[in-house]
Write an enzyme that holds these catalytic residues in place. Structure first.
Site, mmCIF file in Angstrom:
data_model
loop_
_atom_site.group_PDB
_atom_site.id
_atom_site.type_symbol
_atom_site.label_atom_id
_atom_site.label_comp_id
_atom_site.label_asym_id
_atom_site.label_seq_id
_atom_site.Cartn_x
_atom_site.Cartn_y
_atom_site.Cartn_z
ATOM 1 N N CYS A 56 0.832 -1.213 0.000
ATOM 2 C CA CYS A 56 0.000 0.000 0.000
ATOM 3 C C CYS A 56 0.862 1.257 0.000
ATOM 4 O O CYS A 56 1.715 1.421 0.867
ATOM 5 C CB CYS A 56 -0.899 -0.022 1.233
ATOM 6 S SG CYS A 56 -1.804 1.525 1.502
ATOM 7 N N TRP A 89 -7.759 -6.631 5.858
ATOM 8 C CA TRP A 89 -6.365 -7.023 5.724
ATOM 9 C C TRP A 89 -6.082 -8.112 6.762
ATOM 10 O O TRP A 89 -6.643 -8.091 7.869
ATOM 11 C CB TRP A 89 -5.443 -5.835 6.000
ATOM 12 C CG TRP A 89 -5.463 -4.772 4.948
ATOM 13 C CD1 TRP A 89 -6.262 -3.664 4.919
ATOM 14 C CD2 TRP A 89 -4.642 -4.698 3.786
ATOM 15 N NE1 TRP A 89 -5.993 -2.908 3.803
ATOM 16 C CE2 TRP A 89 -4.994 -3.515 3.096
ATOM 17 C CE3 TRP A 89 -3.628 -5.512 3.265
ATOM 18 C CZ2 TRP A 89 -4.381 -3.129 1.908
ATOM 19 C CZ3 TRP A 89 -3.009 -5.124 2.084
ATOM 20 C CH2 TRP A 89 -3.383 -3.952 1.408
ATOM 21 N N THR A 123 -8.540 0.026 6.771
ATOM 22 C CA THR A 123 -7.418 0.547 6.003
ATOM 23 C C THR A 123 -6.091 0.442 6.748
ATOM 24 O O THR A 123 -6.038 0.405 7.975
ATOM 25 C CB THR A 123 -7.650 2.018 5.627
ATOM 26 O OG1 THR A 123 -7.737 2.800 6.823
ATOM 27 C CG2 THR A 123 -8.926 2.192 4.824
ATOM 28 N N VAL A 124 -5.030 0.399 5.959
ATOM 29 C CA VAL A 124 -3.666 0.559 6.446
ATOM 30 C C VAL A 124 -3.118 1.855 5.845
ATOM 31 O O VAL A 124 -3.542 2.252 4.756
ATOM 32 C CB VAL A 124 -2.779 -0.645 6.044
ATOM 33 C CG1 VAL A 124 -3.185 -1.889 6.792
ATOM 34 C CG2 VAL A 124 -2.790 -0.892 4.534
ATOM 35 N N TYR A 187 -5.490 6.513 -9.134
ATOM 36 C CA TYR A 187 -6.672 5.722 -8.778
ATOM 37 C C TYR A 187 -7.898 6.202 -9.555
ATOM 38 O O TYR A 187 -8.740 5.385 -9.956
ATOM 39 C CB TYR A 187 -6.940 5.805 -7.274
ATOM 40 C CG TYR A 187 -5.980 4.983 -6.449
ATOM 41 C CD1 TYR A 187 -6.297 3.683 -6.054
ATOM 42 C CD2 TYR A 187 -4.746 5.488 -6.053
ATOM 43 C CE1 TYR A 187 -5.421 2.915 -5.308
ATOM 44 C CE2 TYR A 187 -3.861 4.740 -5.311
ATOM 45 C CZ TYR A 187 -4.202 3.452 -4.937
ATOM 46 O OH TYR A 187 -3.319 2.696 -4.201
#
Length: 348
Positions: A56, A89, A123-124, A187
């Site tokens: 990421c 995740w 999220t990370v 993105y």
């Protein structure tokens, strides 16, 4: 369409006829030197765990800043694998698939420990309070800035000033525009649901890349004469450009390696301790080409591009500048955090 691009959230990333819009509603709790403000936690050594995935780009920023500042000894790091399912995740790189410090198999467990009905993407990067097992924040931008400004008591000797007070306004402005047009722009190209939205995102992306080429033609770094947060923020996108964004996200006017100024700038940073040695190209390719099955339904992961050219001479030192200012390079990464040799760009 609303999604974060590198979160774990059920549903397709691409919605026909729509423009990609990133969900930026992050957990805004901060970890500050005093922890005295509303919804703030105090800086404490060994209390928090930074959970990341090398794949990421947003998490890669936190990994780089933590390493440059020498915070490894006070903030432990948990690493998720390069892929995730619709739930979360996962810690599939660890023995038995469980994080050895938090004792959980999925990052969502830390989110639910604080917000049992957490409705958004998992999220990370995420900072987790080890004593409670609860997520503190996933606000990746503020997190890295706080590493620079709130954790100063724990910086290593010789740590660089990545967010100098006199330059913060300019750093913030450059980083803001880079975010909208480049970091998030790739993105918006990749997840565009219509030709019109793709064309607009593509034009904005390469207009900004051309602007960056002009800016960096006669200056080594984006702001001032040392590495700042603005350089860290841009680097993680550039590092993924040829491996992923050029083909997978259709950002194909030019490869990074065909944009001479930006390519030299990216190599200069890559060859600086803390940047290239935190970049895992295998995990990067696996994440994008496997997780984004609506873009790549076969989930075949390409073998290329050739990575050896990341170590070719860049000659950017001729522009002057001091990478770490009055500071020093960080030492080599600890053994447990080294990128496997077969996942990195090979040196000649």
């Amino acid at each position: 369409m609303t999604d974060t691009g590198t979160d774990a959230k059920q549903g397709s990333y691409v919605t026909a006829g729509s423009e990609f819009t990133r969900d930026t509603d992050y957990i805004t709790t901060r970890i500050t030197a005093t922890g005295a403000g509303q919804d703030e936690y105090p800086v404490e050594a060994d209390r928090y765990r930074l959970v990341v995935a090398r794949a990421c780009p947003w998490a890669n920023r936190a990994v780089i800043v933590r390493r440059l500042l020498g915070l490894e000894s006070v903030i432990s790091m948990g690493m998720c694998g390069p892929t995730h399912d619709e739930r979360s995740w996962t810690f599939d790189l660890d023995p038995d698939g469980v994080d050895p410090v938090l004792g959980i198999p999925r990052l969502q467990d830390a989110y639910f420990a604080r917000f049992p009905d957490y409705p958004r993407g998992i999220t990370v990067p995420a900072m987790v309070d080890v004593p409670t097992g609860a997520v503190v924040t996933n606000d990746y931008r503020q997190m890295t800035l706080d590493f620079s400004t709130e954790w100063t008591a724990h910086h290593r000797d010789g740590a660089p000033d990545l967010y100098p007070e006199a330059l913060r306004e300019e750093i913030d402005e450059v980083a803001r525009r880079n975010y909208t047009e480049v970091n998030n722009g790739v993105y918006r190209c990749g997840f565009a649901g219509s030709q019109e939205s793709y064309d607009a995102a593509y034009d904005r992306l390469f207009t900004r890349l051309d602007w960056l080429s002009d800016r960096l033609r006669d200056r080594r770094y984006l702001v001032g004469d040392t590495i700042t947060q603005a350089d860290v923020f841009l680097f993680t996108t550039l590092a993924r450009f040829d491996a992923v964004y050029h083909g997978h996200f259709k950002c194909n006017r030019s490869k990074l390696s065909e944009m001479p100024v930006l390519w030299a700038y990216a190599r200069d940073l890559f060859q600086t301790p803390g940047f290239g040695d935190t970049t895992d190209f295998v995990q990067i390719r696996q994440h994008y080409y496997i997780v984004h099955s609506d873009i790549n339904p076969t989930q075949i992961v390409p073998k290329g591009p050739d990575l050896a050219n990341w170590w070719t001479a860049h000659h950017r030192e001729q522009l002057g500048g001091r990478p770490f200012g009055d500071g020093t390079p960080p030492p080599p990464p600890v053994q447990a955090e080294r990128v496997p040799a077969d996942h990195a760009a090979p040196q000649g």
